[in-house]
Structure formats: C-alpha cells, structure tokens
Design a protein around this motif. Structure first.
Motif, PDB file in Angstrom:
ATOM      1  N   VAL A 268      42.877  97.342-113.284  1.00  0.00           N
ATOM      2  CA  VAL A 268      41.621  96.432-112.861  1.00  0.00           C
ATOM      3  C   VAL A 268      41.770  96.637-111.183  1.00  0.00           C
ATOM      4  N   ARG A 269      42.979  97.006-110.478  1.00  0.00           N
ATOM      5  CA  ARG A 269      43.020  97.071-109.111  1.00  0.00           C
ATOM      6  C   ARG A 269      42.291  98.291-108.687  1.00  0.00           C
ATOM      7  N   SER A 270      42.331  99.303-109.528  1.00  0.00           N
ATOM      8  CA  SER A 270      42.010 100.709-109.266  1.00  0.00           C
ATOM      9  C   SER A 270      40.516 100.646-109.444  1.00  0.00           C
ATOM     10  N   ILE A 271      39.999  99.893-110.457  1.00  0.00           N
ATOM     11  CA  ILE A 271      38.436  99.713-110.507  1.00  0.00           C
ATOM     12  C   ILE A 271      37.900  98.878-109.554  1.00  0.00           C
ATOM     13  N   ALA A 272      38.516  98.031-109.074  1.00  0.00           N
ATOM     14  CA  ALA A 272      37.931  97.146-107.883  1.00  0.00           C
ATOM     15  C   ALA A 272      37.876  98.134-106.797  1.00  0.00           C
ATOM     16  N   GLU A 273      38.967  98.893-106.407  1.00  0.00           N
ATOM     17  CA  GLU A 273      39.177  99.961-105.069  1.00  0.00           C
ATOM     18  C   GLU A 273      37.832 101.100-105.462  1.00  0.00           C
ATOM     19  N   GLN A 274      37.437 101.390-106.863  1.00  0.00           N
ATOM     20  CA  GLN A 274      36.235 102.494-106.998  1.00  0.00           C
ATOM     21  C   GLN A 274      34.983 101.813-106.697  1.00  0.00           C
ATOM     22  N   ILE A 275      34.893 100.432-107.179  1.00  0.00           N
ATOM     23  CA  ILE A 275      33.777  99.821-106.879  1.00  0.00           C
ATOM     24  C   ILE A 275      33.376  99.809-105.335  1.00  0.00           C
ATOM     25  N   LYS A 276      34.426  99.829-104.376  1.00  0.00           N
ATOM     26  CA  LYS A 276      34.202  99.762-103.152  1.00  0.00           C
ATOM     27  C   LYS A 276      33.706 101.086-102.454  1.00  0.00           C
ATOM     28  N   THR A 277      34.016 102.188-103.191  1.00  0.00           N
ATOM     29  CA  THR A 277      33.941 103.495-102.537  1.00  0.00           C
ATOM     30  C   THR A 277      32.683 104.153-103.552  1.00  0.00           C
ATOM     31  N   SER A 278      32.487 103.830-104.809  1.00  0.00           N
ATOM     32  CA  SER A 278      31.549 104.675-105.490  1.00  0.00           C
ATOM     33  C   SER A 278      30.114 104.611-105.276  1.00  0.00           C
ATOM     34  N   GLU A 279      29.479 105.702-105.737  1.00  0.00           N
ATOM     35  CA  GLU A 279      27.917 105.563-105.472  1.00  0.00           C
ATOM     36  C   GLU A 279      27.307 104.802-106.487  1.00  0.00           C
ATOM     37  N   LEU A 280      27.319 103.388-106.164  1.00  0.00           N
ATOM     38  CA  LEU A 280      26.588 102.470-107.283  1.00  0.00           C
ATOM     39  C   LEU A 280      25.476 101.790-106.533  1.00  0.00           C
ATOM     40  N   THR A 281      24.354 101.007-107.394  1.00  0.00           N
ATOM     41  CA  THR A 281      23.314 100.241-106.944  1.00  0.00           C
ATOM     42  C   THR A 281      24.116  98.919-106.549  1.00  0.00           C
ATOM     43  N   ALA A 282      23.459  98.095-105.899  1.00  0.00           N
ATOM     44  CA  ALA A 282      23.902  96.652-105.645  1.00  0.00           C
ATOM     45  C   ALA A 282      24.274  95.874-106.936  1.00  0.00           C
TER      46      ALA A 282
ATOM     47  N   VAL B  25      21.031 104.453-115.785  1.00  0.00           N
ATOM     48  CA  VAL B  25      22.599 103.973-115.499  1.00  0.00           C
ATOM     49  C   VAL B  25      23.198 104.985-114.985  1.00  0.00           C
ATOM     50  N   SER B  26      23.925 104.851-113.948  1.00  0.00           N
ATOM     51  CA  SER B  26      24.739 105.896-113.089  1.00  0.00           C
ATOM     52  C   SER B  26      25.840 106.349-113.990  1.00  0.00           C
ATOM     53  N   PRO B  27      26.079 107.608-113.948  1.00  0.00           N
ATOM     54  CA  PRO B  27      27.451 108.126-114.561  1.00  0.00           C
ATOM     55  C   PRO B  27      28.602 107.400-114.049  1.00  0.00           C
ATOM     56  N   ALA B  28      28.724 107.126-112.879  1.00  0.00           N
ATOM     57  CA  ALA B  28      29.667 106.293-112.502  1.00  0.00           C
ATOM     58  C   ALA B  28      29.991 104.843-113.051  1.00  0.00           C
ATOM     59  N   PHE B  29      28.887 104.304-113.148  1.00  0.00           N
ATOM     60  CA  PHE B  29      28.929 102.987-113.654  1.00  0.00           C
ATOM     61  C   PHE B  29      29.070 102.931-115.089  1.00  0.00           C
ATOM     62  N   CYS B  30      28.884 104.092-115.885  1.00  0.00           N
ATOM     63  CA  CYS B  30      28.927 104.264-117.312  1.00  0.00           C
ATOM     64  C   CYS B  30      30.499 104.535-117.408  1.00  0.00           C
ATOM     65  N   LYS B  31      31.156 105.331-116.561  1.00  0.00           N
ATOM     66  CA  LYS B  31      32.561 105.680-116.930  1.00  0.00           C
ATOM     67  C   LYS B  31      33.540 104.505-116.627  1.00  0.00           C
ATOM     68  N   ILE B  32      33.058 103.665-115.256  1.00  0.00           N
ATOM     69  CA  ILE B  32      33.856 102.584-115.152  1.00  0.00           C
ATOM     70  C   ILE B  32      33.823 101.427-116.413  1.00  0.00           C
ATOM     71  N   LYS B  33      32.624 101.341-116.754  1.00  0.00           N
ATOM     72  CA  LYS B  33      32.488 100.310-117.970  1.00  0.00           C
ATOM     73  C   LYS B  33      33.180 100.818-119.255  1.00  0.00           C
ATOM     74  N   PHE B  34      33.202 101.986-119.334  1.00  0.00           N
ATOM     75  CA  PHE B  34      33.993 102.311-120.875  1.00  0.00           C
ATOM     76  C   PHE B  34      35.595 102.354-120.333  1.00  0.00           C
ATOM     77  N   ASP B  35      35.834 102.659-119.176  1.00  0.00           N
ATOM     78  CA  ASP B  35      37.452 102.307-118.858  1.00  0.00           C
ATOM     79  C   ASP B  35      37.633 100.828-119.047  1.00  0.00           C
ATOM     80  N   SER B  36      36.825 100.117-118.427  1.00  0.00           N
ATOM     81  CA  SER B  36      37.122  98.567-118.637  1.00  0.00           C
ATOM     82  C   SER B  36      37.234  98.213-120.116  1.00  0.00           C
TER      83      SER B  36
END
Lengths: 133, 85
Positions: free
Chosen positions: B28-42, A105-116
């Motif tokens: 929620v809006r800021s998270i949606a923005e982060q999803i667009k720009t962050s390093e995440l898998t599909a 799990v990427s740290p970015a994913f983990c942080k966004i999840k806990f934020d949510s």
C-alpha cells in the motif's frame, strides 16, 4: 491447578471478544476458492493493461467476481470481518469497471488498480485460509 | 486525508509487527508513492487514494479476523485441556 489456569485465562478475555471468537465462521472452501481466483485473475489481467480493449473486458470480469465473493460471504453467520473486507474489495473493482464505462483509462491506473485488487485478495486469502476447521 | 496522514497510518500498522500484514502494508505504501509520481489524471489519482484507504480498511478487518482465529484456537485448546482435568 489447570482448572484454575483455564478459569483465569477465560476471565481475562472480555465476554464479547470471547463469544465472537468462539462462534467464528468456520473455514469455507468456496470462500477460499473465490478469493484465490480473484487474486490469480487480477495478477493475470494486470499484464494486459496496455491493451485497452482486453482491459475493459477484464475489468468487467473482475468486478463480477468480487461481487460474487461479496454476495457469497454476506449471509455466512459470524463472518463480519470478511463481509466488510469483501465490500471494500468490491468497491475497488467496481471503480475500475466504471472508469472503462465512462471513457479512457490510463495503463498506469489500470495496473495500480489490478495490483490493489491482487494484493488485497492475497491479504484476505492468507487470513481466510486460517479460519478454524 | 493527505499523503502524510496515509504514511502515518501505514507506519502505525507496520509498528504492530504482525508479519501477516507487513507485506500488504509495504505494498500500500508503494502504491501511495506511485500515485505521487505516476502520470495520472487528477480524477484517477483521487480514486487511487480512496483505494489506499479501502486497502487499509481491508488490512484492519483481516487483522481483527486473524486475532479472533488465534483466540478461537486458544479457547478450543482450553476446552480440550479442561476435559482431561
């Protein structure tokens, strides 16, 4: 005149909404405590997302607590909105735990999840705290 | 649901002007923005987008509950008023 005003106000509300609001589940200190713990824990766990071993344990702990909250709220009468929100919050937390079970799990994913989880819990805490006494 | 759909739904919620939910909607809006720009898998991005929808559902449920709480207060005030008539 006051009686007339009361009758007019009462009639202006739809019957169903009126009954729903009148019978609304009362404030429950356990419900409020658990949602507060979820919010607090999620905020704390977010800070540990760079440590994958700790985060895997934290994901399990938060998923257990959102499940507890969902089960606790489930059979409180006239509690429809809280039950529905608790189910969604639990889905968010279970998703994080499942990711750690499945693999990396990427740290970015983990942080966004806990934020949510933390922010949704705060939204719920605000409204649950205002339930009628 | 696309990012534009999500943004429109969030804008609608912000337009209700309910202060209780303004912060939540902004988050929620800021998270949606982060999803667009962050390093995440599909896969991760897909799940986070589903979470945005879940958060919108939570905000809607709590908005309904907050309205019922206000109505409950009004009903109880009316009952007290009636007892003094």
């Amino acid at each position: 005149m006051k009686r007339l005003l009361a009758v007019v106000l009462a009639l202006s509300l739809s019957g169903c909404a009126l009954v729903d609001a009148y019978l609304l589940a009362k404030y429950d200190s356990n419900e409020y405590l658990i949602i507060t713990e979820i919010r607090t824990d999620a905020g704390k766990y977010k800070q540990q997302c760079d440590n994958s071993d700790k985060s895997k344990i934290n994901a399990g702990l938060i998923a257990d607590k959102t499940l507890l909250f969902m089960n606790y709220s489930q059979h409180i009468a006239h509690n429809k909105n809280t039950i529905a929100a608790a189910e969604k919050l639990n889905e968010i937390a279970q998703g994080l735990q499942q990711r750690y079970t499945d693999g990396k799990v990427s740290p970015a994913f983990c942080k966004i999840k806990f934020d949510s989880i933390s922010n949704s819990a705060e939204t719920m805490q605000t409204v649950i705290g205002n339930k009628p006494r | 649901m696309t990012f534009d759909d999500i943004d429109n739904a969030l804008a609608d919620l912000l337009n209700t002007g309910d202060q209780t939910f303004t912060t939540a909607v902004a988050h929620v809006r800021s998270i949606a923005e982060q999803i667009k720009t962050s390093e995440l898998t599909a896969d991760e991005a897909e799940e986070l987008l589903q979470d945005v929808q879940r958060q919108l559902d939570i905000i809607n449920e709590m908005s309904h509950l907050a309205s019922k709480e206000k109505l409950n207060t009004i009903i109880n005030v009316l009952i007290k008023m009636a007892s003094f008539i």
